[in-house]
Structure formats: C-alpha cells, structure tokens
Design a protein around this motif. Sequence first.
Motif, short mmCIF file in Angstrom:
data_model
loop_
_atom_site.label_atom_id
_atom_site.label_comp_id
_atom_site.label_asym_id
_atom_site.label_seq_id
_atom_site.Cartn_x
_atom_site.Cartn_y
_atom_site.Cartn_z
N ASP A 137 0.59 -1.22 0.24
CA ASP A 137 0.03 0.30 -0.18
C ASP A 137 1.08 1.29 0.09
O ASP A 137 2.01 1.39 0.27
CB ASP A 137 -0.48 0.20 1.40
CG ASP A 137 -2.10 0.90 1.26
OD1 ASP A 137 -1.50 1.94 1.74
OD2 ASP A 137 -3.16 0.94 0.77
N ASN A 139 0.68 3.51 1.22
CA ASN A 139 0.66 4.61 2.63
C ASN A 139 0.82 3.95 3.88
O ASN A 139 1.15 4.75 4.78
CB ASN A 139 -0.80 4.81 2.75
CG ASN A 139 -1.50 6.14 2.22
OD1 ASN A 139 -1.28 7.10 1.48
ND2 ASN A 139 -2.88 5.23 1.44
N TYR A 140 1.91 2.70 3.89
CA TYR A 140 2.25 2.44 4.52
C TYR A 140 3.13 1.02 3.82
O TYR A 140 3.14 0.77 2.50
CB TYR A 140 1.19 1.34 5.42
CG TYR A 140 0.06 1.32 6.00
CD1 TYR A 140 -0.40 2.40 6.63
CD2 TYR A 140 -1.47 1.49 5.55
CE1 TYR A 140 -1.20 3.31 7.35
CE2 TYR A 140 -2.34 2.40 5.09
CZ TYR A 140 -2.32 3.49 6.93
OH TYR A 140 -3.39 4.12 6.80
#
Length: 818
Positions: A137, A139-140
Amino acid sequence: SPKPTAKTSSFEITASPQFAAWLAKYHLSLAFTTYQTNRLFFISCQTNGRLKFHERLFDKPMGLYADGERLYMSTRYQLWQFDNLLEPQEKYGECDRLYVPRTSYITGDLNVHDVVLDDAQNVIFVNTDFSCLATLDPNYSFVPLWQPPFISKLVPEDRCHLNGLAMVEGKPKYVSACSATDTATGWRNHRRDGGVVIDVEQNEIIATGLSMPHSPRWYQGKLWLLNSGTGELGYIEKGKFAPITFCPGFVRGLAFWGDFAVVGLSKLRSKPFTGLALEERLKAQGNTAHCGVMVIDLNTGQIVEWVHIAETIEELFDIVVLPNIRQPEALGLQGDEVQRLVTFPNSGGIVTTKPTVKRPSIGQAAPVAGLPQASEQPKPPVAIKYQRVYNLNRANALEYDALTYPSLKQRWQTQPPKGEVFGISAAVEGSLVGFVIAEQVSSETADIISLLVLPNYRRQGIGTKLLIYLEKESRQQQCQQLTLSYQSSSLTEVALEPILQKLQWQTPKSNGEWCQTNKLIKSSVKPTIQYHSLQNLTVEQSISYNDLTFPKIKTRWSRQQPKGQLLGRVAEVEGQKVGLVLAEVFNSPPETEVISLFVLPEYRHQGIGKGLIQNLETDLKALGCTQMKVVYKSTPITTLALEPLLKQQNWQPPQVNFLLGKTTTEKVSQAPWLRKYPLSNKFTVFPWSELTDTDKQQIQSLDYPTSLSPFGNTQPEPLNSLGLRYESQLVGWMVTHRVAADAIRYSTMFVDKRFQRLGRGISLLSQSILRQVDSTVPYCLFAVAEENPAMLQFVHKHLEPYLTEVTYSQVAVKQLGG
C-alpha cells in the motif's frame, strides 16, 4: 559421470551430464535466490549445449515469483519488480530475456519469505517477522491480510516462522509455518516436529507433525510441500505428509514443469538447521548435506538431473521455472548498464546512452539501495597506512577517544597516565580506521591500554599488524616487555585472544572477570641478515620457495616454462628465510629478467629488498651479464615499494610496454562492434592449430613488429586462437593463451597493413571473443603493446567501455658495469 560446468566468481558448480539437454528439451531456464551470498542466479542452456550461469547482486534476496514478462523478488527491506526489456525476437547479446529492476517497494525489514501475485495482480507476501500475510500500500510499509488463528497480535517477533504460501485459482489457500507458537521466536524449540500447514480460507490447521516445512505449492490437484527438516519432497493427503523423494539437503524452494519438480537444497550450516532428522539420516548414510538444485520425476520419485554448488554458497531459498526462455539475464545495480540502457515508446528496442565521464557530486558516492552494505560484500583490497604516533597526553589523546577501547576518557578519570603514552595508527585514504595505544609504565615495560579497529575494517589483519608495529616501536624504545589487562568477554574470546595466540603472547591468566598476559620483547640489536646464493635452480626447487615469491612462481610456471637459467638470492635472519629474489638468465639476447622479489611483511623497511637486489647484481656480473630488467604490473604496491627501490639502485626510469585490460564474457558480449564487421567471402578464419607449413612460410614475408610475432614458447589456446587468410594467402592472426582455468589472455593480434583500415582486425578479434563467449571460460584479459598504436586507439575508443579493469605493464632496465 558428473560434468564440471563452470566456475563463476568463487562458486564452483557441477551438473549432471544431461542437465543442459534437459533444459533445452523443454525450452526452460531456471532462476533461484541465495540470501546467504546476496545473489539472484539464472541457469540456462547456451547454443553450444553448455550450461550458462548468470548472477546479480542484491541485498538478501529471498522469495521469487515469475509471471510472464515479470519477476518479483523480496529482499532485506525492499520488494523488487523486474520487467523484461526486450521486444519479441529481440536479443541483447545472446540473451532473449533481459530483466531490469523497474520498481522497488520499500517495506522495511520484515523478513519477507514467499511472494506471489493474486488473480487481481496484487502482490501478496509472507511477512515472517509479523507472522501474517500482507500486501503493498502506498501509505504503509504493509497491510496485513490474514494471520494464523493462534497469533494473538502483530509484533515483529517471528513467533511461528510463517514462511510459505500456496495459491489456488489465484487466491491464498495454504501456508506453512515451523510451529503453532505465539511467543517471540518460539518456533526454534519445535523445529523437529512442530511444523504445521494451515488452510487460510478455513482458518484452521490441516497438517501437523512436520519438520520446518517450506514452499507449499498446489499443482496437479495436490498440495505439495517440502518437509525441510527431513529432506523430503511430498504432498499432504488426509492431514498427513506423504513423502515421495529424499534429497541430501535442507530442501527449500519448489517449482514444477510438466511431470517434474525442481527443488532447491541447502547445507546444514546454521544453528536452526541442527538437531534435525535430516542430519541424523545423512550421518547414518555416511553422507553430507549438499547445496544445489534437483529435478525429480513426479511419477517415479527419482532424481533425474541435478546441479551441485560447492565453495562459498551453502544455502538457497527460492526457485522458479522460466518457460520458453533460452538465456535469461538481469541488469544489476552495480555497473553502468542499469543507468545506460533505456527504452521508450517507438524506440525500436534498447537505446544505449553515453557513459558518465565523471560524477558531478563531491565526496564519496552514495550507497545504492538494494545492494548489500559494504560490510556484507567481499571487501576489495585497500591500501592501509600504519604510522607511529608520539607524545600523546591527556589533552591530545582524547581527540582519538572514538578510536579507543576501552575508552581512554573513562580510564583517565580514575587512572591518569604516569608514563609516556605512544601508539600506532592505521589509516585508509587519510581516515583513521584503527589505533593501538600503550603507556610506558617503567623503563622496561609498556602496558597496552587501548586497541580498536572500526567494524567495517575488521577481519583484514589490521589488529594483528597494529600489535606487530607496536612491538617494533616498543623495542626501539628499549622496552623488554609488553603487558595487557582486559575484561574477559565473548568479544575478546573471538577477536583479541586469537591474535595474541598468533603473536605468541603468554597464555592469559584469569583473575575473576579480568585477564592478564604479557610478551617478552627480544633485544633491539639489529639482527644479522645473511644472503645465500641459489644457482642453477630447477622448476621444482623454485616452487619450493613459492611462499617467498611475488608474483607467485608456481603460477608463472603453470603458464610457461623457463627459457633460461634460474638463479636467486635468499635472505635469512637467525636461520629463518625472510626474503627472496629470483631471476632468469637468457643467453640470446644476453640479459637477465628479475621474475620475483619478496620480503616477509614483518621484515620490510630494513633494507632487505635492497640487499637482495645488490647481491643478485654481484652474481650476475660474475656470470658476465651486462643487463637486467624487471617487468611488472603497475599497482599501488609497486608504485610505493618497488619503484623507489629501483630508483635508489640507479635503474633506468620504468617505461610502459603494455596496456592490460580485464573483463568478463558477459560484459564484453554487449559490445555492438562484435557483429558489426562481417568478413567477405574472400576471407577465411581458421583455428591456429590448423596452421600449415605454407602458412608459416607466408608469415615470414609479412612486415610485423617482433612483439606481434605469433610464435613463442607458450602453447596458444586452441579454443579461440585464429588465423586469417585472404584467398589463399595468410594475412593475420589472433593468438590467445590460457593463463588460468577461468581466464584467456588475448596476447597477439596482427593484420597485414593492406586490410587494417578495412576493420579486418576488429573482425578477427570479434570472432575470437565470440568463441570464448560461447564457452565456459568467463574472464578475458587483453595485453596491447605500446608499439601498436592502432590497437591502443581501438582499445581506448571501442573496448575500454566494456572492460572492468585497466592497468599497465611496465619494464625497468639497469645496465651492469664491469
């Protein structure tokens, strides 16, 4: 019988006789990872029917997944996506699939094992440290998808050693783990029979009693598995493991093609691999664990083909089959190919950009993300300078506190120095990397109070050298004894005590946590050096001195036999041989060549090298020799050690006589000019071994420099030494020599001046190189004489971009008076 196939880097690889034919029959190649040596390997079959091994360096490569034009690979803290750079039917050199590391996902160090794609083309991987399946992902670092029912929380503790993932119809279905524990590294106590297989969809354990299971794969309606701790390939049936084949190694990495399984094997090297049933079974058979690849017939369970890897590599992790690919390669993060090979829409294939002449940045180059850190790679030789440091006191010595152990700053808070403090420093490119400090506590004794080598420079003998130089310095200061007190620990046991033992210190005496030891220093009286003459040496006698030669005389005689008389001088100190010079005396022309000069490191800087040369001169004058010469490769060592000695002894200034280049067949095969200059039908290229008497007569009529003569005392290499005829007239040659098992030197090339401007020399050289490219000899060496300006110009313009190393051979001469 086994077939030796290749020696790449320091890895010796042997394969079953028909392994290459098996790959060719099914139009396959293989790829595998080895995190132990930080490499991605490709195995394929060349057009000549021989195996080809191609390797690339990455930081701890583990899980590997092939999907059409792409490869996915997990590394220490990245997940790499490789894309094929070639269009259909396009080739790069000989390879028909060129993988470029296109995208890197930074996940952090999760100890990622298996990696796959699901039916929606999402990357799914086994996050071993956090005991879960995860995906990417933006964002992570990762997004968890599933965790075993017995794992209570996601923490980086590798609680069950979740490692393998089997997909069914594009979805995660089965995983393997070494135990069903929920404590930090709890699996280590259940390696023998605590392994499990878990159904991801049902969220339940479906098989138990396994030993470190790995690589579950769904194939032909069965759940296949490697029961690594027993060395077996098998499948799960009614909750039980049904083995079909025993392999002599820790099995890990499983792929399939047709009715065959391809299995990776590792040696029982590290602690997690000991105490297993596999170890006991091998011992009972009188066998040892192997590292390599095995091909197993699924119908019979028989091992039909194999590859065995010796030397450095001891562990493999994952393996994939690459169908319909004959010779795959990958661009690495070293070298400049990954910088210079580009593609874009309508580019018509790969475009090669110009190389960077000089980095615009100031300072050291930044580390490359994805390559192992310097401490994890083999360290190249570095020039280490040792220097005496005088007049240390509490003020100036504290400037070096970061290079002291134990800390002098802390020591002197309670034990201020009472005597003179002195030391020896070790520096690389002007930066200190090691320091030893002593305090003279009496007129006869000096106490070592600190010794430290920076971590990146350990295991290179620096600590040993520091103590040797400190002992010499102490001797000059009339000290008769060195003492050392240290706090005993696991670090001193592995780092300090072996050095003390090697340097013949007294056995340490323990007093609780502390140990004391000492070494008596011999008198500072300069030892007597005796020089003994060695006359009419045989090859065997000279080889008996091999440890006292540089370059190694044994290597020299393996390449060529002496053409003249061998003689020398040996230097002895107290009965110990400490230095040697060897020379070869020729009658025609009357001259002498110094072929080796060496002094043991601990006896250097005492004039022994000078004494050896002077005594040799005396012997040569007695024999009536009028000239002596030395030919050597220009290196930092010869610049600092040999050339000042020659100058001091009134030798003529050294002159460059050859350009020396080195490369690999893999790199030089990328040169576009290799296939740019085809020969017309009037020219014939033939093996030099088929040279006729008529050819030899025609050579006499050609105008060529003596240095380019095709004849010599060393047998030409039959693989790619070539002659060139124009119609029936011999007009050129490319003579090569095998200088090592894995290296060929391109020694002499000549083409009659009528054809030089037409590029026939390049054509001949290309033919010779291509024959080596198709062989299993990986290294090419080029020696170009200074008196061959046309060839030098070609090297600088066309060949140099494809060389990995360029140095020079120099010759120095001295006339011997009466």
